[in-house]
Design a protein around this motif. Sequence first.
Motif, PDB file in Angstrom:
ATOM      1  N   ASN A 100      51.120  44.995  27.653  1.00 58.48           N
ATOM      2  CA  ASN A 100      51.175  43.745  28.398  1.00 58.48           C
ATOM      3  C   ASN A 100      50.738  44.072  29.817  1.00 58.48           C
ATOM      4  OD1 ASN A 100      52.276  41.915  26.354  1.00 58.48           O
ATOM      5  ND2 ASN A 100      54.127  43.158  26.491  1.00 58.48           N
ATOM      6  N   LEU A 101      49.455  43.918  30.091  1.00 59.16           N
ATOM      7  CA  LEU A 101      48.905  44.379  31.362  1.00 59.16           C
ATOM      8  C   LEU A 101      49.236  43.430  32.501  1.00 59.16           C
ATOM      9  CD1 LEU A 101      45.345  45.601  30.296  1.00 59.16           C
ATOM     10  CD2 LEU A 101      47.484  46.896  30.392  1.00 59.16           C
ATOM     11  N   THR A 102      49.474  44.005  33.682  1.00 58.38           N
ATOM     12  CA  THR A 102      49.651  43.220  34.886  1.00 58.38           C
ATOM     13  C   THR A 102      48.361  43.269  35.696  1.00 58.38           C
ATOM     14  OG1 THR A 102      50.539  45.157  36.035  1.00 58.38           O
ATOM     15  CG2 THR A 102      52.129  43.682  34.983  1.00 58.38           C
ATOM     16  N   GLY A 103      48.220  42.376  36.649  1.00 61.68           N
ATOM     17  CA  GLY A 103      47.011  42.355  37.459  1.00 61.68           C
ATOM     18  C   GLY A 103      46.163  41.133  37.160  1.00 61.68           C
ATOM     19  N   ASP A 104      45.287  40.802  38.086  1.00 63.46           N
ATOM     20  CA  ASP A 104      44.455  39.608  37.975  1.00 63.46           C
ATOM     21  C   ASP A 104      43.036  39.972  37.533  1.00 63.46           C
ATOM     22  OD1 ASP A 104      43.186  37.208  38.185  1.00 63.46           O
ATOM     23  OD2 ASP A 104      43.842  36.773  40.232  1.00 63.46           O
ATOM     24  N   PHE A 105      42.823  39.955  36.219  1.00 68.20           N
ATOM     25  CA  PHE A 105      41.508  40.283  35.668  1.00 68.20           C
ATOM     26  C   PHE A 105      40.514  39.142  35.888  1.00 68.20           C
ATOM     27  CE2 PHE A 105      44.449  43.089  33.542  1.00 68.20           C
ATOM     28  CZ  PHE A 105      43.775  44.297  33.534  1.00 68.20           C
ATOM     29  N   SER A 106      41.033  37.917  36.006  1.00 65.72           N
ATOM     30  CA  SER A 106      40.140  36.779  36.243  1.00 65.72           C
ATOM     31  C   SER A 106      39.456  36.902  37.599  1.00 65.72           C
ATOM     32  CB  SER A 106      40.911  35.458  36.155  1.00 65.72           C
ATOM     33  OG  SER A 106      41.873  35.356  37.187  1.00 65.72           O
TER      34      SER A 106
END
Length: 232
Positions: free
Chosen positions: A37-43
């Motif tokens: 469940n990755l955190t961070g803003d890939f968008s």
Amino acid sequence: MEHGFSGYNYVEVVSSFSELIDLEMKGEVNAVCWHRNLTGDFSEIVSKLQLKEDLTEVSMGELSALQLSKEGSRAREIIISDFQCLSDYGASPSLNLIKTYQRDEELDFISTDVYSFHVDRSPIGTDTFLCTYFGAASEILANNEAEQKILIPEIREQLKALYDGPEVGFDTFLSEHFFDLHYQAKQEASTLSLGLGNLWRLATDSPEGKVLPSIHRAPQEKEGEYRLMMIC
């Protein structure tokens, strides 16, 4: 660990990169998932990358040069870490920004593009690794829920008509044009989405393969949305 892959006996779920590469596939298992469940803003990364072609390979240098927020930077660190892990393992990862893949519209009775369920073939004993960070996720299918397209009578007859050569060379013809790599889902088949953030290892059709190759396909992209994925 919460995930939606229980009940799929051809999938093994692990919790680290070392387990992902070390797990021995056997029996029906031909797909291994490092569930995350990755955190961070890939968008944010997707919005700041420049699409040069329908499928654009993004270098780690280009990724590192982006001016990102704290959450965007966190997402970037994950991508760079994955890239490094795969490179250190000996793979050749590619980070791709995808608007669309090229469609195969040459024949109306069989498709051989990546939107068709297919297996990957390798001349050496290696597997396919992939992770979708943003956008629609790739899909896989159990081998017993798919039929090789070249064995479907009506398709086989049309391929034979297309070949129009001696019987002895027909199988070579099918292999040379990659027809034998493609599959059709059976009516009752249950397609499994690989989900976002999970790093997968899929068995290939190789001389050293001990299990059946994993059947997978690219998804239909969402309208107006790019995909960001790593594959090798």
